[in-house]
Write an enzyme that holds these catalytic residues in place. Structure first.
Site, PDB file in Angstrom:
ATOM      1  N   VAL A 141       0.844  -1.200   0.000  1.00  0.00           N
ATOM      2  CA  VAL A 141       0.000   0.000   0.000  1.00  0.00           C
ATOM      3  C   VAL A 141       0.879   1.250   0.000  1.00  0.00           C
ATOM      4  O   VAL A 141       1.806   1.373   0.804  1.00  0.00           O
ATOM      5  CB  VAL A 141      -0.939   0.022   1.215  1.00  0.00           C
ATOM      6  CG1 VAL A 141      -1.845   1.249   1.172  1.00  0.00           C
ATOM      7  CG2 VAL A 141      -1.762  -1.260   1.261  1.00  0.00           C
ATOM      8  N   HIS A 488       3.216  -1.689  11.634  1.00  0.00           N
ATOM      9  CA  HIS A 488       3.599  -0.299  11.368  1.00  0.00           C
ATOM     10  C   HIS A 488       4.251   0.328  12.590  1.00  0.00           C
ATOM     11  O   HIS A 488       4.045   1.500  12.888  1.00  0.00           O
ATOM     12  CB  HIS A 488       2.367   0.520  10.958  1.00  0.00           C
ATOM     13  CG  HIS A 488       1.815   0.144   9.618  1.00  0.00           C
ATOM     14  ND1 HIS A 488       0.610   0.638   9.141  1.00  0.00           N
ATOM     15  CD2 HIS A 488       2.294  -0.684   8.644  1.00  0.00           C
ATOM     16  CE1 HIS A 488       0.373   0.129   7.943  1.00  0.00           C
ATOM     17  NE2 HIS A 488       1.382  -0.677   7.624  1.00  0.00           N
ATOM     18  N   HIS A 526      -0.902   4.197   5.866  1.00  0.00           N
ATOM     19  CA  HIS A 526       0.195   3.265   5.600  1.00  0.00           C
ATOM     20  C   HIS A 526       1.465   4.094   5.425  1.00  0.00           C
ATOM     21  O   HIS A 526       1.476   5.051   4.653  1.00  0.00           O
ATOM     22  CB  HIS A 526      -0.091   2.419   4.355  1.00  0.00           C
ATOM     23  CG  HIS A 526      -1.225   1.471   4.563  1.00  0.00           C
ATOM     24  ND1 HIS A 526      -2.542   1.899   4.598  1.00  0.00           N
ATOM     25  CD2 HIS A 526      -1.260   0.133   4.786  1.00  0.00           C
ATOM     26  CE1 HIS A 526      -3.327   0.853   4.821  1.00  0.00           C
ATOM     27  NE2 HIS A 526      -2.579  -0.217   4.941  1.00  0.00           N
TER      28      HIS A 526
END
Length: 576
Positions: A141, A488, A526
């Site tokens: 992404v 993340h 993202h």
């Protein structure tokens, strides 16, 4: 009943058609192509590198930020990149969209590109161990950072340069995705439940529903940060793989502590040293786990902590390894009555409280590590949809602590303290309630196994949503018990705590950190787009700094000589 079902299907088809038209805007991005490995001409196994070498810049970590940083600096200076992992050519499954799940399933043998670890919270997690870093193992992404993120960093950004830098990345490795049925269905459902407006196709982080960019092209080929090395000067670039950097080498004199090089070992255990010359620098791009770990091993951290481990203190930095964050991922899995095609994430639903997306997948018999919260989670025996909620920020944070004081290959102990902050928990509750609305939408009705109202009627894999959509306490329990990592994680070497606004480690000369460890919040839904940009951006800023410094030095040494020559000439002229 048949008439109403047919009407719903026609309405759904119309929604999908309109959505597809809205997503068909033209944007100039990269063209579909094979993964470009031209850079291999200047890549070496660490076993084949010299025992001692000198460069203008040493970059520790050839990942998402490290590769564009190296390529940029090589325009004017010699650069050595030290990557602990392997080459992506060794693992062809890295290079396909289908390989995303496969690589999580592959057993970690100490060399594989996906390194497994379990956080102190007991949650399975992974990190990249390959040239290209996590850009080589992620879901592809691509999003530009939220505009408000730049305003919150405390850094005075050159936004014109930021935007030019994004373009530099995007015209090489970012693509506009083709139509995928499940992704378009997801977008239709997001709009139906009020995640508005419809933003069509955009790379910007915008509230609402949109199609975003991907680093997978429309043949399913992955493109990653390693390809940005091709933009560098091959005469100035040297990349060593299987190079585990053990320590930073420092010198100390009247000007203070200065980073002058690094010690690294190859896969045979042989020790090498690399040094920087003149005004060169050591730059850490080893990520939110690797960069704090290396600083601590090198004697940069909380003095009392280092002393307790018998590590010689080079510089007291109490916040190294502190304030590390990981965005919680909660989700619902549905098993549709009929097979659905696999898809990668390309459609996003964005609000101020949560970010959402969905993927559809083929069944699998081996659990992808970290995909579900733990190894006991049930596995799908048919195609399924994974509907995901991400908590932005977050505010909950933890620590990076050493498990070995002598071996960098021993991963540190990382704890994130998911949902220790009540605001994060409230955002999860809000997001999972929205997923309840998503499941109750007309768009999702054909994917129920029974025609029941609301969230009922689905074949759910794993933990279901609370039946009572107004029971906040039940949702809080769901969020805590079904949490997984979004992969993340960020922080550990924060700007303003460990680094100044030029990403220099405060109190130490010639040492910077440029990677995902530098900020306390995720820059967008993202993050990879921001960190790809950051590597190029900081490389450009460093080149600008060096140019200004060298021009000033040239001016200060050249002008007196001109004046001296003029004075001599004038004196001679008058005398004659």
């Amino acid at each position: 009943m048949v008439k109403s079902t047919m009407s719903a299907i026609l309405v759904l088809a119309l929604h999908l058609f309109v959505l597809h038209l809205q997503y068909s805007e033209v944007q100039s991005l990269a063209n579909t192509s094979a993964h470009d490995f031209s850079y291999l001409e200047f890549v070496y196994d660490a076993n084949d590198t010299e025992l001692e070498g000198t460069y203008d810049y040493i970059i520790v970590g050839g990942g998402t930020a490290g590769c564009p940083l190296a390529a940029t600096l090589s325009a004017n200076y010699s650069v050595l990149v030290l990557e602990r992992g392997t080459l992506p050519t060794e693992y062809p499954n890295l290079l396909t969209s289908d390989g995303f799940i496969y690589n999580l399933q592959q057993e970690d043998d100490g060399q594989t590109p996906v390194e497994r670890f379990v956080s102190g919270d007991g949650i399975d997690n992974v990190r990249g161990r390959v040239l290209g870093g996590t850009s080589m193992i992620n879901a592809g992404v691509y999003v530009r950072a939220n505009t408000s993120f730049f305003n919150q960093t405390g850094i005075e950004w050159d936004m014109d340069l930021v935007n030019k830098t994004y373009d530099w990345v995007e015209d090489t490795i970012v693509f506009k995705p083709d139509f995928q049925f499940w992704q378009n269905l997801t977008g239709t459902a997001f709009l139906e439940v009020g995640i508005l407006p419809d933003n069509g196709f955009s790379l910007d982080h915008l509230e609402g529903t949109r199609l975003t960019g991907s680093t997978f092209d429309n043949n399913g080929t992955r493109h990653a940060s390693d390809e940005l090395l091709n933009k560098g000067d091959p005469n100035n670039l040297r990349v060593a793989v299987h190079a585990a950097v053990e320590k930073i080498i420092f010198s100390s004199d009247s000007s203070g502590v200065t980073a002058i090089g690094v010690i690294y070992t190859d896969s045979n255990g042989t020790t090498h040293q690399a040094f920087v010359r003149g005004d060169g620098e050591v730059i850490l791009s080893a990520g939110p786990i690797g960069s704090p770990q290396l600083l601590l091993l090198s004697g940069v951290g909380l003095e009392s902590y280092l002393t307790s481990l018998n590590i010689s203190v080079v510089a007291s930095h109490p916040y190294v390894g502190q304030y590390i964050y990981d965005n919680p991922r909660n989700f619902i899995n549905i098993l549709p009555p009929n097979p659905i095609e696999a898809s990668t994430v390309t459609v996003l639903g964005i609000t101020s409280d949560f970010y959402q997306c969905s993927i559809s997948s083929l069944p699998f018999s081996t659990a992808p590590f970290g995909f579900f919260p733990n190894p006991t989670y049930p596995l799908p025996n048919t195609t399924f949809a994974h509907i995901v909620n991400k908590v932005p920020g977050p505010l909950s944070h933890g620590t990076v602590l050493l498990q070995s004081t002598s071996d960098v290959r021993v991963a540190p102990n990382v704890t994130f303290n998911y949902y220790s902050n009540t605001t994060d928990l409230a955002h999860c509750v809000s997001g999972m309630k929205k997923i309840g609305e998503f499941l109750s939408s007309d768009a999702l009705k054909p994917y129920k196994v029974e025609d029941l109202p609301g969230i009922e009627g689905f074949d759910i894999l794993g933990i279901p949503l609370p039946e009572n959509q107004t029971d906040d306490a039940a949702f809080e329990t769901f969020c805590r018990e079904a949490v997984a990592s979004y992969w993340h994680y960020h922080g550990g070497c924060l700007v303003g705590e460990v680094l100044d606004d030029d990403f220099r480690v405060t109190g130490i000369n010639a040492l910077r950190v440029v990677d995902g460890s530098t900020f306390p919040s995720t820059p967008a839904s993202h993050p990879q787009g921001f960190y790809l940009m950051l590597g190029r951006y900081m490389g450009t800023k460093i080149l600008q700094e060096r140019l200004a410094s060298e021009e000033a030095l040239h001016k200060s040494t050249f002008e007196p000589k001109i004046l001296e020559s003029l004075e001599s000439a004038l004196s001679f002229a008058f005398e004659s």
